[in-house]
Motif scaffolding. Structure first.
Motif, PDB file in Angstrom:
ATOM      1  N   VAL A 175      65.529  52.071  49.336  1.00 16.70           N
ATOM      2  CA  VAL A 175      64.674  50.935  49.675  1.00 16.70           C
ATOM      3  C   VAL A 175      65.034  49.731  48.808  1.00 16.70           C
ATOM      4  CG1 VAL A 175      62.802  52.453  50.378  1.00 16.70           C
ATOM      5  CG2 VAL A 175      62.849  51.568  48.038  1.00 16.70           C
ATOM      6  N   THR A 176      64.793  48.553  49.353  1.00 16.04           N
ATOM      7  CA  THR A 176      64.976  47.315  48.604  1.00 16.04           C
ATOM      8  C   THR A 176      63.688  47.040  47.824  1.00 16.04           C
ATOM      9  OG1 THR A 176      66.407  46.478  50.360  1.00 16.04           O
ATOM     10  CG2 THR A 176      65.531  44.866  48.776  1.00 16.04           C
ATOM     11  N   PRO A 177      63.757  46.939  46.484  1.00 18.84           N
ATOM     12  CA  PRO A 177      62.525  46.750  45.701  1.00 18.84           C
ATOM     13  C   PRO A 177      61.669  45.582  46.178  1.00 18.84           C
ATOM     14  CG  PRO A 177      64.340  47.304  44.249  1.00 18.84           C
ATOM     15  CD  PRO A 177      64.937  47.110  45.614  1.00 18.84           C
ATOM     16  N   GLN A 178      62.291  44.470  46.537  1.00 24.02           N
ATOM     17  CA  GLN A 178      61.507  43.316  46.963  1.00 24.02           C
ATOM     18  C   GLN A 178      60.822  43.577  48.298  1.00 24.02           C
ATOM     19  OE1 GLN A 178      60.952  40.552  44.992  1.00 24.02           O
ATOM     20  NE2 GLN A 178      59.361  40.219  46.546  1.00 24.02           N
ATOM     21  N   ALA A 179      61.467  44.362  49.172  1.00 28.24           N
ATOM     22  CA  ALA A 179      60.836  44.704  50.450  1.00 28.24           C
ATOM     23  C   ALA A 179      59.575  45.527  50.224  1.00 28.24           C
ATOM     24  CB  ALA A 179      61.824  45.463  51.334  1.00 28.24           C
ATOM     25  N   VAL A 180      59.607  46.399  49.214  1.00 24.60           N
ATOM     26  CA  VAL A 180      58.421  47.193  48.867  1.00 24.60           C
ATOM     27  C   VAL A 180      57.294  46.279  48.398  1.00 24.60           C
ATOM     28  CG1 VAL A 180      57.506  48.885  47.240  1.00 24.60           C
ATOM     29  CG2 VAL A 180      59.746  49.269  48.311  1.00 24.60           C
ATOM     30  N   ILE A 181      57.609  45.385  47.483  1.00 23.48           N
ATOM     31  CA  ILE A 181      56.610  44.448  46.972  1.00 23.48           C
ATOM     32  C   ILE A 181      56.023  43.614  48.116  1.00 23.48           C
ATOM     33  CG2 ILE A 181      56.277  42.398  45.539  1.00 23.48           C
ATOM     34  CD1 ILE A 181      56.548  44.860  43.863  1.00 23.48           C
ATOM     35  N   ASP A 182      56.900  43.114  48.980  1.00 24.70           N
ATOM     36  CA  ASP A 182      56.457  42.232  50.058  1.00 24.70           C
ATOM     37  C   ASP A 182      55.514  42.944  51.019  1.00 24.70           C
ATOM     38  OD1 ASP A 182      57.994  40.221  48.985  1.00 24.70           O
ATOM     39  OD2 ASP A 182      59.645  40.425  50.414  1.00 24.70           O
ATOM     40  N   ILE A 183      55.837  44.174  51.419  1.00 22.85           N
ATOM     41  CA  ILE A 183      55.004  44.871  52.404  1.00 22.85           C
ATOM     42  C   ILE A 183      53.662  45.273  51.796  1.00 22.85           C
ATOM     43  CG2 ILE A 183      55.809  47.253  51.998  1.00 22.85           C
ATOM     44  CD1 ILE A 183      55.297  45.697  55.467  1.00 22.85           C
ATOM     45  N   MET A 184      53.662  45.650  50.519  1.00 20.04           N
ATOM     46  CA  MET A 184      52.400  46.014  49.883  1.00 20.04           C
ATOM     47  C   MET A 184      51.507  44.793  49.703  1.00 20.04           C
ATOM     48  SD  MET A 184      53.658  48.903  47.123  1.00 20.04           S
ATOM     49  CE  MET A 184      52.005  49.552  46.793  1.00 20.04           C
ATOM     50  N   ALA A 185      52.117  43.654  49.365  1.00 18.46           N
ATOM     51  CA  ALA A 185      51.337  42.424  49.231  1.00 18.46           C
ATOM     52  C   ALA A 185      50.809  41.969  50.594  1.00 18.46           C
ATOM     53  CB  ALA A 185      52.191  41.335  48.594  1.00 18.46           C
ATOM     54  N   GLU A 186      51.643  42.113  51.633  1.00 17.39           N
ATOM     55  CA  GLU A 186      51.229  41.710  52.978  1.00 17.39           C
ATOM     56  C   GLU A 186      50.017  42.495  53.450  1.00 17.39           C
ATOM     57  OE1 GLU A 186      52.949  41.966  57.578  1.00 17.39           O
ATOM     58  OE2 GLU A 186      54.334  42.169  55.877  1.00 17.39           O
ATOM     59  N   TRP A 187      49.994  43.799  53.157  1.00 13.77           N
ATOM     60  CA  TRP A 187      48.902  44.658  53.608  1.00 13.77           C
ATOM     61  C   TRP A 187      47.798  44.794  52.558  1.00 13.77           C
ATOM     62  CZ3 TRP A 187      48.237  46.754  58.431  1.00 13.77           C
ATOM     63  CH2 TRP A 187      49.317  46.625  59.313  1.00 13.77           C
ATOM     64  N   ASN A 188      47.969  44.151  51.415  1.00 14.83           N
ATOM     65  CA  ASN A 188      46.954  44.146  50.357  1.00 14.83           C
ATOM     66  C   ASN A 188      46.584  45.566  49.925  1.00 14.83           C
ATOM     67  OD1 ASN A 188      45.185  42.924  48.511  1.00 14.83           O
ATOM     68  ND2 ASN A 188      43.466  43.010  49.954  1.00 14.83           N
ATOM     69  N   VAL A 189      47.626  46.367  49.607  1.00 13.20           N
ATOM     70  CA  VAL A 189      47.416  47.738  49.148  1.00 13.20           C
ATOM     71  C   VAL A 189      48.131  47.937  47.812  1.00 13.20           C
ATOM     72  CG1 VAL A 189      47.184  48.681  51.477  1.00 13.20           C
ATOM     73  CG2 VAL A 189      49.444  48.620  50.392  1.00 13.20           C
ATOM     74  N   SER A 190      47.646  48.853  47.023  1.00 17.55           N
ATOM     75  CA  SER A 190      48.298  49.185  45.761  1.00 17.55           C
ATOM     76  C   SER A 190      48.918  50.582  45.799  1.00 17.55           C
ATOM     77  CB  SER A 190      47.299  49.089  44.604  1.00 17.55           C
ATOM     78  OG  SER A 190      46.195  49.948  44.819  1.00 17.55           O
ATOM     79  N   THR A 191      48.851  51.246  46.964  1.00 16.21           N
ATOM     80  CA  THR A 191      49.458  52.566  47.137  1.00 16.21           C
ATOM     81  C   THR A 191      50.308  52.571  48.396  1.00 16.21           C
ATOM     82  OG1 THR A 191      47.590  53.682  46.068  1.00 16.21           O
ATOM     83  CG2 THR A 191      49.033  55.034  47.433  1.00 16.21           C
ATOM     84  N   LEU A 192      51.559  52.991  48.262  1.00 15.15           N
ATOM     85  CA  LEU A 192      52.473  53.115  49.392  1.00 15.15           C
ATOM     86  C   LEU A 192      53.002  54.542  49.418  1.00 15.15           C
ATOM     87  CD1 LEU A 192      54.293  51.966  51.683  1.00 15.15           C
ATOM     88  CD2 LEU A 192      55.926  51.296  49.904  1.00 15.15           C
ATOM     89  N   ILE A 193      52.992  55.157  50.604  1.00 16.31           N
ATOM     90  CA  ILE A 193      53.494  56.522  50.784  1.00 16.31           C
ATOM     91  C   ILE A 193      54.551  56.491  51.881  1.00 16.31           C
ATOM     92  CG2 ILE A 193      52.903  58.895  51.394  1.00 16.31           C
ATOM     93  CD1 ILE A 193      49.998  58.253  50.525  1.00 16.31           C
ATOM     94  N   HIS A 194      55.741  56.999  51.583  1.00 20.73           N
ATOM     95  CA  HIS A 194      56.799  57.012  52.600  1.00 20.73           C
ATOM     96  C   HIS A 194      57.799  58.122  52.314  1.00 20.73           C
ATOM     97  CE1 HIS A 194      60.236  55.362  50.261  1.00 20.73           C
ATOM     98  NE2 HIS A 194      59.330  54.633  49.627  1.00 20.73           N
ATOM     99  N   GLY A 195      58.684  58.332  53.270  1.00 26.28           N
ATOM    100  CA  GLY A 195      59.771  59.293  53.135  1.00 26.28           C
ATOM    101  C   GLY A 195      61.101  58.605  53.338  1.00 26.28           C
ATOM    102  N   HIS A 196      61.973  59.211  54.125  1.00 19.73           N
ATOM    103  CA  HIS A 196      63.257  58.702  54.593  1.00 19.73           C
ATOM    104  C   HIS A 196      64.399  58.784  53.587  1.00 19.73           C
ATOM    105  CE1 HIS A 196      66.250  56.482  56.796  1.00 19.73           C
ATOM    106  NE2 HIS A 196      66.342  55.600  55.829  1.00 19.73           N
ATOM    107  N   THR A 197      64.187  58.398  52.349  1.00 17.83           N
ATOM    108  CA  THR A 197      65.309  58.276  51.411  1.00 17.83           C
ATOM    109  C   THR A 197      65.754  59.612  50.828  1.00 17.83           C
ATOM    110  OG1 THR A 197      63.869  57.896  49.491  1.00 17.83           O
ATOM    111  CG2 THR A 197      64.545  55.964  50.771  1.00 17.83           C
ATOM    112  N   HIS A 198      64.929  60.645  50.968  1.00 20.52           N
ATOM    113  CA  HIS A 198      65.225  61.971  50.393  1.00 20.52           C
ATOM    114  C   HIS A 198      65.333  61.892  48.868  1.00 20.52           C
ATOM    115  CE1 HIS A 198      67.237  63.428  54.438  1.00 20.52           C
ATOM    116  NE2 HIS A 198      66.059  62.830  54.614  1.00 20.52           N
ATOM    117  N   ARG A 199      64.552  61.006  48.278  1.00 22.87           N
ATOM    118  CA  ARG A 199      64.541  60.824  46.827  1.00 22.87           C
ATOM    119  C   ARG A 199      63.104  60.940  46.319  1.00 22.87           C
ATOM    120  NH1 ARG A 199      68.968  55.907  45.998  1.00 22.87           N
ATOM    121  NH2 ARG A 199      70.442  56.694  47.549  1.00 22.87           N
TER     122      ARG A 199
END
Length: 248
Positions: A175-199
């Motif tokens: 994931v791109t760190p800034q993309a993470v920040i942007d989507i969390m700020a857009e949705w006004n959340v402090s918790t993000l849960i995802h998969g895909h990267t296998h990390r």
């Protein structure tokens, strides 16, 4: 209250042990939970709800039994099974989710659920592929093809993906760190849960307004082990477990 999150099982008939383990997981881990969220790539590939064979039907039946027993089952598309549709959901007793989807872990504690591939913005080739395959018109045309053509197309897409990924640097496919920040700020959340990267990991970060935040990354399943994120007593815990330890 227990809520479970999994992703990236990549089920296919060539590795039956993972499927057996997942069915045991549904019976002995998901049973009794309030909800199970499957955040994409449950299957290694999906060519349409009309392409189900004995292997896929066995998984659908196990999901239905889990749902009928009282566990709410939710499914979000991944980059491998984006053609799963309403017929699958109906038969499995599952609810299809948009990507992303906000939920409340508990009152006043919002979280954002994603598969995670849309956050890999440095991989420009993949982002173009994703835009094409998530386009409703492309999906309509693809699902209108005869089953044999879709099977051939799926094989070509997997082959192209494997070839392209061999030459990519690891950080491009994360994931791109800034993309993470942007989507969390857009949705006004402090918790993000995802998969895909296998990390699988838990990352601490800070949002633009200074709010501390956390990103929980689910792990992919293997023939001998699986990953889950468990919400219990208001606490999220990332756990790896041995599939053979699940009694069936």
């Amino acid at each position: 209250m227990t809520i479970l999150f999994v992703a990236d099982l990549h089920l296919h008939s060539g590795i039956p042990g993972i499927a057996d383990g997942f069915i045991a997981y549904l019976r002995h881990r998901a049973a009794g939970a309030e909800a199970l969220y499957i955040l994409g790539d449950l299957f290694e590939g999906w060519i349409g709800d009309d392409g189900c064979g004995p292997f896929e039907n066995r998984i659908i039946d196990a999901l239905r039994q889990c749902s009928d027993a009282g566990t709410a089952v939710y499914f979000m598309h991944g980059n491998r099974d984006f053609l799963i549709g309403e017929e699958f959901a109906r038969r499995a007793g599952a609810t299809l989710l948009d990507d992303p989807t906000p939920i409340e872990l508990e009152p006043g504690s919002p979280a954002l659920l994603m598969h995670g591939d849309s956050l890999c913005t440095m991989d420009e080739e993949y982002m173009q592929f994703r835009a094409m395959t998530r386009d409703p018109e492309w999906q309509r045309r693809t699902l209108a093809m005869p089953l044999e053509q879709r099977q051939a197309l799926a094989g070509q897409l997997r082959e192209h993906s494997a070839s392209a990924n061999r030459d990519k640097q690891d950080e491009i496919m994360d994931v791109t760190p800034q993309a993470v920040i942007d989507i969390m700020a857009e949705w006004n959340v402090s918790t993000l849960i995802h998969g895909h990267t296998h990390r699988p990991a838990e990352h601490e970060l800070t949002l633009p307004d200074g709010t501390p935040a956390r990103r929980h990354v689910l792990g992919d399943w293997h023939a001998d082990s699986g990953w889950q994120l468990r919400l219990e007593h208001g606490r999220l815990t990332l756990e790896r477990f041995t599939l053979s330890a699940l009694t069936d």
